[in-house]
Design a protein around this motif. Structure first.
Motif, PDB file in Angstrom:
ATOM      1  N   THR A 282      17.804  26.893  38.268  1.00 50.35           N
ATOM      2  CA  THR A 282      18.883  25.980  38.645  1.00 50.35           C
ATOM      3  C   THR A 282      19.012  25.958  40.162  1.00 50.35           C
ATOM      4  O   THR A 282      18.714  26.948  40.838  1.00 50.35           O
ATOM      5  CB  THR A 282      20.218  26.402  38.014  1.00 50.35           C
TER       6      THR A 282
ATOM      7  N   CYS B  60      23.207  31.144  35.991  1.00 48.85           N
ATOM      8  CA  CYS B  60      23.994  29.971  36.378  1.00 48.85           C
ATOM      9  C   CYS B  60      25.243  29.881  35.510  1.00 48.85           C
ATOM     10  O   CYS B  60      25.184  30.030  34.290  1.00 48.85           O
ATOM     11  CB  CYS B  60      23.158  28.696  36.236  1.00 48.85           C
TER      12      CYS B  60
ATOM     13  N   PRO C 167      24.757  22.186  35.141  1.00 51.17           N
ATOM     14  CA  PRO C 167      23.630  22.746  35.899  1.00 51.17           C
ATOM     15  C   PRO C 167      22.571  21.692  36.207  1.00 51.17           C
ATOM     16  O   PRO C 167      22.442  20.682  35.504  1.00 51.17           O
ATOM     17  CB  PRO C 167      23.079  23.820  34.959  1.00 51.17           C
TER      18      PRO C 167
ATOM     19  N   VAL D 283      18.407  21.635  37.041  1.00 46.45           N
ATOM     20  CA  VAL D 283      17.209  22.467  36.930  1.00 46.45           C
ATOM     21  C   VAL D 283      16.034  21.788  37.614  1.00 46.45           C
ATOM     22  O   VAL D 283      15.847  20.564  37.502  1.00 46.45           O
ATOM     23  CB  VAL D 283      16.868  22.740  35.446  1.00 46.45           C
TER      24      VAL D 283
END
Length: 455
Positions: A100, A116, A121, A123
């Motif tokens: 992330t 995370c 999030p 990525v």
């Protein structure tokens, strides 16, 4: 479509150049996000498959795979970026093959800190050269995905994620929502996650089949009109039978901003070395050479030679972008004579048949380690090849611009074509008649003047 619109406007309404340009801009901007359907790749998409492989004390371990099922649209450096929003209070304990971009606020955890804690999030893929103990299969390519036709083996990317504070059964797990995909900029729109039949996996010895505990898919489609406000390439035309070289339409990708110095680069400027970045460093923001069309890429189609049973075309792709080396570039060309393509030099070729029975679309791309890299603007910023077609007596003609392509895509983006009425046309019979009559009249007058002067 916009070129046809312009042609009709010029023919019937006799509009000025400014009016035609205005109509072009309006017709280009009138498209909406629903125009994502690509007629040359109707089934092309990027599919994100989320496979839960095992349960943990407070969640699960999943392998997420991004498949690029687009025939000619790839994802180049700096690569893909995948985002979503958790449905509950999930956290990511650990990851392999990806990471992330932000950890988020994990202050509520004691001892073991998650990878995370963000609700949404983002990525990215790991880079080549990542230690083996942090890799999984199909990872660590810097987010670069090849197109399905160019190399299906490198058209997928995977990472493993260990999710906590989630459900531990098929009934308590909640699928994430609001998926986003950047590649590397905007352009892709992702639908909702849909639970599907669990994926099945065959062992290396092919004697046993296992399956995921739970699987869901997310489908993302591309729209050029979401990706950028202006086109990214244009087409110029020429032929052996006409001295006219039809350039890219003026302001095809934008107009020069004379009130803002530095908006483009003059290749003859003495300080160009200080403006242009060093070779090999890509920048997503284009820095283009100052031209009338202001496009990062130009494709030139030249009808070169005419034989008894064949005809020959030269294709040249020129890079005007000082900020970008185009790796794994490709070109898609639509022309009715591709069903009789005899030979192609120094490019790879694959026939595309979006309409099944009609073979009029070809995909071209560079030969690996030879010309698969289109270098930044400069002396080396071009690649070229020649195509040899066999004539079909039922359809072949040089009249009315038939020898020129119907449409061209570069790296999956539709290029701006010149208006049809500007194509190099064959000299017609009336012009030959006029030239012959004028020549005869000139000769006659010269002879009479000579005789009168002699007398």
């Amino acid at each position: 479509m916009s070129n046809l619109f312009l042609f009709i406007a010029r023919s019937f309404f006799n509009l000025s150049s400014f009016s035609v340009l205005l109509l072009f801009l309006l017709s280009f901007s009138s498209f909406t996000a629903t125009e994502a359907y690509d007629p040359l790749d109707p089934n092309g998409n990027i599919t994100i498959k989320w496979d839960i492989m095992s349960w943990t004390a407070d969640g699960y371990v999943a392998v997420v795979t991004i498949f690029n099922f687009q025939q000619y649209r790839h994802i180049q450096a700096p690569g893909w970026t995948l985002g979503w929003k958790w449905s509950k209070k999930e956290v990511i304990w650990s990851m392999m093959g990806g990471q992330t971009t932000e950890q988020g606020d994990c202050s509520r955890f004691k001892g073991n800190i998650p990878h995370c804690c963000k609700k949404d999030p983002t990525v990215v893929d790991l880079l080549p050269g990542t230690p083996y103990n942090q890799q999984i299969a199909n990872c660590c390519k810097g987010g670069v995905l090849n197109s399905w036709v160019q190399d299906s083996a490198t058209a997928a990317s995977s990472f493993q994620v260990s999710v906590g504070q989630a459900g531990t059964t098929n009934k308590t797990v909640r699928v994430p929502k609001n998926f986003t995909l950047k590649a590397p900029g905007p352009g892709y729109t992702c639908g909702p996650a849909k639970i599907v039949k669990p994926s099945r996996f065959v062992t290396a010895d092919k004697r046993r089949v296992t399956q995921a505990l739970m699987t869901w898919n997310v489908t993302c489609t591309y729209s050029q009109f979401l990706a950028q406000k202006t086109p990214t390439c244009c087409v110029s035309l020429s032929s052996f039978y006409n001295e006219t070289i039809v350039p890219c339409p003026q302001c095809a990708c934008g107009c020069q901003n004379t009130s803002q110095p530095g908006s483009c680069v003059d290749p003859k400027a003495p300080h160009i070395a200080s403006v242009v970045p060093s070779t090999g460093k890509n920048n997503y923001a284009p820095l283009v050479q100052c031209t009338s069309h202001m496009c990062p890429v130009r494709v030139h189609w030249h009808v070169k030679l005419n034989y008894k049973e064949y005809w020959r075309v030269k294709v040249t792709i020129t890079n005007f972008n000082y900020n970008m080396n185009y790796t794994q570039w490709n070109l898609v060309v639509q022309h009715p004579n591709f069903d009789n393509l005899t030979q192609i030099f120094s490019f790879n070729y694959k026939s595309l048949t979006p309409y099944t029975a009609i073979n009029d679309t070809a995909m071209l791309w560079g030969v690996k380690f030879y010309n698969d890299l289109l270098s930044q603007a400069g002396q080396l910023g071009n690649v070229q090849s020649e195509l040899l077609f066999r004539k079909d007596k039922a359809t072949f003609t040089f009249e009315k611009g038939w020898a020129f392509p119907r449409r061209i895509y570069f790296n999956g983006d539709n290029c701006v074509m010149p208006p049809p009425d500007a194509y190099p046309w064959l000299p017609n019979g009336s012009s030959h008649q006029l030239i012959s009559t004028l020549s005869l009249l000139t000769t006659l007058l010269a002879a009479m003047a000579f005789l009168l002067g002699y007398a």
